[in-house]
Design a protein around this motif. Structure first.
Motif, PDB file in Angstrom:
ATOM      1  N   TYR A  33       0.895  -1.239  -0.075  1.00 41.93           N
ATOM      2  CA  TYR A  33      -0.060  -0.111   0.045  1.00 41.93           C
ATOM      3  C   TYR A  33       1.067   1.184  -0.034  1.00 41.93           C
ATOM      4  O   TYR A  33       2.064   1.325   0.482  1.00 41.93           O
ATOM      5  N   PRO A  34       0.416   2.345  -0.526  1.00 39.75           N
ATOM      6  CA  PRO A  34      -1.028   2.610  -0.934  1.00 39.75           C
ATOM      7  C   PRO A  34      -1.026   2.043  -2.299  1.00 39.75           C
ATOM      8  O   PRO A  34       0.122   1.775  -3.133  1.00 39.75           O
ATOM      9  N   HIS A  36      -2.852   2.350  -6.231  1.00 43.46           N
ATOM     10  CA  HIS A  36      -3.310   3.116  -6.952  1.00 43.46           C
ATOM     11  C   HIS A  36      -4.100   2.571  -8.196  1.00 43.46           C
ATOM     12  O   HIS A  36      -3.503   1.901  -9.110  1.00 43.46           O
ATOM     13  N   THR A  63      -7.452   4.897  -5.051  1.00 41.64           N
ATOM     14  CA  THR A  63      -6.260   4.804  -4.238  1.00 41.64           C
ATOM     15  C   THR A  63      -6.681   4.043  -2.843  1.00 41.64           C
ATOM     16  O   THR A  63      -7.501   4.656  -2.235  1.00 41.64           O
ATOM     17  N   TYR A  64      -6.073   2.928  -2.867  1.00 41.25           N
ATOM     18  CA  TYR A  64      -6.565   2.003  -1.639  1.00 41.25           C
ATOM     19  C   TYR A  64      -5.269   2.396  -0.437  1.00 41.25           C
ATOM     20  O   TYR A  64      -4.187   2.072  -0.938  1.00 41.25           O
ATOM     21  N   TYR A  65      -5.688   2.593   0.729  1.00 42.26           N
ATOM     22  CA  TYR A  65      -4.718   2.601   1.799  1.00 42.26           C
ATOM     23  C   TYR A  65      -4.611   1.573   2.761  1.00 42.26           C
ATOM     24  O   TYR A  65      -5.867   0.815   2.914  1.00 42.26           O
ATOM     25  N   GLN A  66      -3.626   1.338   3.330  1.00 38.07           N
ATOM     26  CA  GLN A  66      -3.650   0.174   4.114  1.00 38.07           C
ATOM     27  C   GLN A  66      -4.740   0.139   5.349  1.00 38.07           C
ATOM     28  O   GLN A  66      -5.003  -1.009   5.967  1.00 38.07           O
ATOM     29  N   SER A  67      -5.098   1.368   5.774  1.00 42.07           N
ATOM     30  CA  SER A  67      -6.182   1.480   6.797  1.00 42.07           C
ATOM     31  C   SER A  67      -7.414   0.921   6.299  1.00 42.07           C
ATOM     32  O   SER A  67      -8.318   0.622   7.375  1.00 42.07           O
ATOM     33  N   GLY A  70     -10.192   4.399   1.222  1.00 46.58           N
ATOM     34  CA  GLY A  70      -9.553   4.656  -0.035  1.00 46.58           C
ATOM     35  C   GLY A  70     -10.088   6.224  -0.542  1.00 46.58           C
ATOM     36  O   GLY A  70     -11.045   6.599   0.131  1.00 46.58           O
TER      37      GLY A  70
END
Length: 171
Positions: A33-34, A36, A63-67, A70
């Protein structure tokens, strides 16, 4: 006798859960991550009589975040057409959204948290959801697939959205 039952129960639980745990650890370790994703796409909706149509064309970036959250943006146009395909009206669409997501075994589940118009957007929320992407509606949940592709990236898509090509932002 009691120790043997506990031991057998432990082994049974391990056998039942091990494949799921291995798959989860592998999936999360492989996807850095992140991430895209980008997709250029369009749709065309023809009226029942064939006398008019509405078409959309544009580009979506996600965009995908580890949390587990996105963000996404869409930039494109909506075209109102007559029966011969002549453009009667062209409108700009610029949208942004935030979403949450979960990686499920073999699937991606995402839910829209917020959605907003960006400066220059000329279409209604109802038209954006109907003609471009239903995920512009807050609370919308979709399920999609993630597929590993040859060059180290991924492709993600759902029944309501064409496949998007994805890669890490650090490449």
């Amino acid at each position: 006798m009691m120790h043997k039952r506990v031991w057998l129960l432990g082994i049974t639980l391990f056998i039942a859960l091990a494949p799921w745990i291995v798959e989860r650890v592998y999936t999360l370790s492989v996807i850095s991550y992140p991430y895209h994703c980008e997709s250029r796409f369009g749709f065309k909706y023809i009226s029942a009589t064939g006398e008019s149509a509405v078409a959309s064309e544009g580009s979506m970036q996600l965009t995908y975040y580890q949390s587990g959250n996105g963000v996404g943006t869409y930039v494109g146009h909506l075209f109102h057409l007559d029966g011969q395909g002549k453009v009667l009206k062209k409108q700009s669409i610029h949208r942004a959204m935030e979403f949450s997501y979960q990686l499920l075994p073999g699937m991606l589940k995402s839910t829209t948290l917020t959605s907003s118009r960006i400066q220059g957007d000329e279409i209604s929320d109802a038209d954006a959801e109907k003609y471009v992407y239903p995920g512009f509606k807050v609370g919308h949940t979709s399920f999609g697939m993630i597929v590993k592709i040859n060059r180290g990236g991924y492709a993600a898509g759902s029944s309501q959205f064409p496949r998007a090509m994805c890669s890490t932002l650090d490449k």
